[in-house]
Design a protein around this motif. Structure first.
Motif, PDB file in Angstrom:
ATOM      1  N   LEU A   1       0.835  -1.205   0.000  1.00 22.30           N
ATOM      2  CA  LEU A   1       0.000   0.000   0.000  1.00 22.30           C
ATOM      3  C   LEU A   1       0.867   1.251   0.000  1.00 22.30           C
ATOM      4  N   MET A   2       1.951   1.224   0.780  1.00 18.53           N
ATOM      5  CA  MET A   2       2.883   2.346   0.805  1.00 18.53           C
ATOM      6  C   MET A   2       3.500   2.560  -0.575  1.00 18.53           C
ATOM      7  N   GLU A   3       3.875   1.454  -1.219  1.00 17.95           N
ATOM      8  CA  GLU A   3       4.511   1.534  -2.540  1.00 17.95           C
ATOM      9  C   GLU A   3       3.566   2.133  -3.572  1.00 17.95           C
ATOM     10  N   GLU A   4       2.304   1.699  -3.570  1.00 25.03           N
ATOM     11  CA  GLU A   4       1.326   2.207  -4.533  1.00 25.03           C
ATOM     12  C   GLU A   4       1.067   3.698  -4.323  1.00 25.03           C
ATOM     13  N   CYS A   5       0.967   4.116  -3.055  1.00 25.87           N
ATOM     14  CA  CYS A   5       0.730   5.538  -2.768  1.00 25.87           C
ATOM     15  C   CYS A   5       1.927   6.392  -3.154  1.00 25.87           C
ATOM     16  N   ASN A   6       3.120   5.875  -2.925  1.00 33.23           N
ATOM     17  CA  ASN A   6       4.330   6.641  -3.255  1.00 33.23           C
ATOM     18  C   ASN A   6       4.506   6.824  -4.755  1.00 33.23           C
ATOM     19  N   LYS A   7       3.981   5.884  -5.542  1.00 32.46           N
ATOM     20  CA  LYS A   7       4.072   6.012  -6.994  1.00 32.46           C
ATOM     21  C   LYS A   7       3.352   7.249  -7.494  1.00 32.46           C
ATOM     22  N   ALA A   8       2.267   7.605  -6.816  1.00 31.02           N
ATOM     23  CA  ALA A   8       1.450   8.736  -7.256  1.00 31.02           C
ATOM     24  C   ALA A   8       1.644   9.953  -6.372  1.00 31.02           C
ATOM     25  N   LEU A   9       2.729   9.975  -5.644  1.00 30.75           N
ATOM     26  CA  LEU A   9       2.991  11.083  -4.730  1.00 30.75           C
ATOM     27  C   LEU A   9       3.044  12.392  -5.488  1.00 30.75           C
ATOM     28  N   ILE A  10       2.226  13.374  -5.088  1.00 25.34           N
ATOM     29  CA  ILE A  10       2.146  14.664  -5.787  1.00 25.34           C
ATOM     30  C   ILE A  10       3.365  15.519  -5.488  1.00 25.34           C
ATOM     31  N   ASP A  11       3.856  15.475  -4.250  1.00 29.28           N
ATOM     32  CA  ASP A  11       5.005  16.287  -3.866  1.00 29.28           C
ATOM     33  C   ASP A  11       6.259  15.429  -3.879  1.00 29.28           C
ATOM     34  N   PRO A  12       7.057  15.450  -4.978  1.00 27.71           N
ATOM     35  CA  PRO A  12       8.234  14.588  -5.086  1.00 27.71           C
ATOM     36  C   PRO A  12       9.338  14.971  -4.111  1.00 27.71           C
ATOM     37  N   SER A  13       9.243  16.147  -3.489  1.00 27.36           N
ATOM     38  CA  SER A  13      10.285  16.589  -2.569  1.00 27.36           C
ATOM     39  C   SER A  13      10.107  16.000  -1.170  1.00 27.36           C
TER      40      SER A  13
ATOM     41  N   ASN B   1       9.463  12.947   1.772  1.00 28.40           N
ATOM     42  CA  ASN B   1      10.210  11.718   2.077  1.00 28.40           C
ATOM     43  C   ASN B   1       9.392  10.461   1.839  1.00 28.40           C
ATOM     44  N   GLY B   2       8.240  10.605   1.237  1.00 23.17           N
ATOM     45  CA  GLY B   2       7.422   9.438   0.959  1.00 23.17           C
ATOM     46  C   GLY B   2       6.366   9.221   2.033  1.00 23.17           C
ATOM     47  N   ILE B   3       5.461   8.271   1.768  1.00 20.61           N
ATOM     48  CA  ILE B   3       4.368   7.960   2.682  1.00 20.61           C
ATOM     49  C   ILE B   3       4.851   6.965   3.727  1.00 20.61           C
ATOM     50  N   SER B   4       4.616   7.263   4.989  1.00 22.42           N
ATOM     51  CA  SER B   4       5.063   6.409   6.081  1.00 22.42           C
ATOM     52  C   SER B   4       4.012   5.351   6.405  1.00 22.42           C
ATOM     53  N   ARG B   5       4.413   4.331   7.160  1.00 18.03           N
ATOM     54  CA  ARG B   5       3.475   3.300   7.618  1.00 18.03           C
ATOM     55  C   ARG B   5       2.381   3.931   8.465  1.00 18.03           C
ATOM     56  N   ARG B   6       2.790   4.866   9.334  1.00 20.76           N
ATOM     57  CA  ARG B   6       1.824   5.518  10.217  1.00 20.76           C
ATOM     58  C   ARG B   6       0.768   6.270   9.409  1.00 20.76           C
ATOM     59  N   GLN B   7       1.193   6.909   8.319  1.00 22.00           N
ATOM     60  CA  GLN B   7       0.252   7.649   7.479  1.00 22.00           C
ATOM     61  C   GLN B   7      -0.769   6.713   6.859  1.00 22.00           C
TER      62      GLN B   7
END
Length: 335
Positions: free
Chosen positions: A30-42, A44-50
């Motif tokens: 789930l983290m990987e899929e969300c990070n693929k579409a991350l709008i803000d590339p700057s 640090n990515g989506i955390s488990r907690r998020q």
């Protein structure tokens, strides 16, 4: 829970993962899929907690009350909807979406008198019959004039440009004694100083930037003729060298030097006259402004609007033009 653009994207992605019964989505997936579409590339990515927070929100009544199941596989857990046909896109609006809808309607409803936004008022009436928009009240306002003469033509002209239709327009300028019919291949609509202008090709003179004010249009009729596509003018750049809508083809870009006095200089610094503006303080009471422009009537009118608080330094022909207009104004006020 945050309601920013990234959050909505994550909810949509998680929803897609949960209803995909062809794959097992563990928290890392789930983290990987969300990070693929991350709008803000700057970031640090989506955390488990998020992701866990997002899931809790989607399960809550403030979210969508999603029917989510957890399946254990060894020490790991994957997530899946109880029903593969369920989707947050198929259920009634939640409080979060209603708030977003209210905000959008509040903003768009400010464009009163704009024919292409008629659907907004029709839909608003329907929604007000329910509970969605009963408590909406304006909190911002755009500068507009719903009573502007000629604005009723805006929707037709917009559609004519979009669908590439040739028009015959009955037009009467302020200087004409009677109206005349003008054939035009419409290309662009431009608003300036609360007036709308249509730009297009006039086959009679071959000009692709022929313009007419909508408030001087009497009648519009679509005619059967082959539409000539605009291949000459980039409208995103066309207005860069002028103020307003009048572009004198026999004039070149010049450096305009102006002196602003007193507190007026602060206003000009905070609200530049043009994108080319370069300003420097000569002293505490004198601001020098340089512009790179083609001179036109709109520039003269802008300068005159500052009255005694501005002086044209150069070019000389602009100095003369402003001097003569001020002299005529002085005559008008003389006893």
């Amino acid at each position: 829970m945050a309601t920013n653009k990234n959050a909505f994207v994550r909810y949509k992605i998680l929803d897609s993962c949960f209803r995909n019964f062809g794959k097992r989505y563990f928290i890392e997936n789930l983290m990987e899929e969300c990070n693929k579409a991350l709008i803000d590339p700057s970031s640090n990515g989506i955390s488990r907690r998020q992701i866990f927070d997002d899931i809790l929100f989607m399960q809550s009544s403030q979210g969508w009350s999603i029917p989510l199941l957890k399946y254990r596989e060894g020490k790991k857990v994957y997530y899946r909807y109880e029903d593969s046909t369920f989707s947050i896109n198929n259920i009634p609006l939640n409080h979060l979406e209603i708030d977003q809808l209210k905000l959008a309607f509040n903003i768009v409803s400010q464009f009163k008198g704009m024919p292409q936004f008629d659907w907004v008022y029709e839909l608003t009436s329907k929604l007000q019959q329910g509970v969605l928009l009963k408590d909406i009240s304006p909190i911002m306002e755009f500068e507009s004039n719903q009573y502007l003469q000629g604005i009723e033509h805006l929707g037709l002209l917009y559609n004519s440009i979009y669908h590439q239709r040739v028009l015959s327009i009955e037009y009467k300028s302020f200087t004409d004694i009677s109206s005349k019919n003008i054939i035009i291949h419409p290309y662009y609509l431009k608003q300036f100083n609360n007036r709308w202008f249509l730009f297009g090709l006039n086959p009679e003179n071959g000009k692709s930037d022929w313009n007419m004010a909508l408030d001087r249009i009497i009648n519009i009729k679509e005619i059967e003729d082959k539409y000539i596509i605009n291949e000459e003018i980039d409208w995103s750049e066309y207005f860069e060298d002028i103020i307003g809508v009048t572009k004198n083809t026999n004039c070149e870009i010049e450096e305009i030097k102006l002196h602003f006095f007193g507190i007026t200089g602060n206003y000009v610094v905070s609200k530049p006259l043009h994108g080319s503006q370069k300003a420097k303080w000569i002293n505490n009471e004198l601001l020098e402004v340089k512009l790179k422009l083609i001179t036109n009537f709109e520039l003269e009118s802008l300068i005159l609007s500052y009255g005694e608080r501005v002086k044209v330094i150069s070019p000389s022909h602009l100095v003369t033009a402003i001097y003569l207009r001020l002299k005529l104004a002085n005559v008008a006020y003389s006893p």
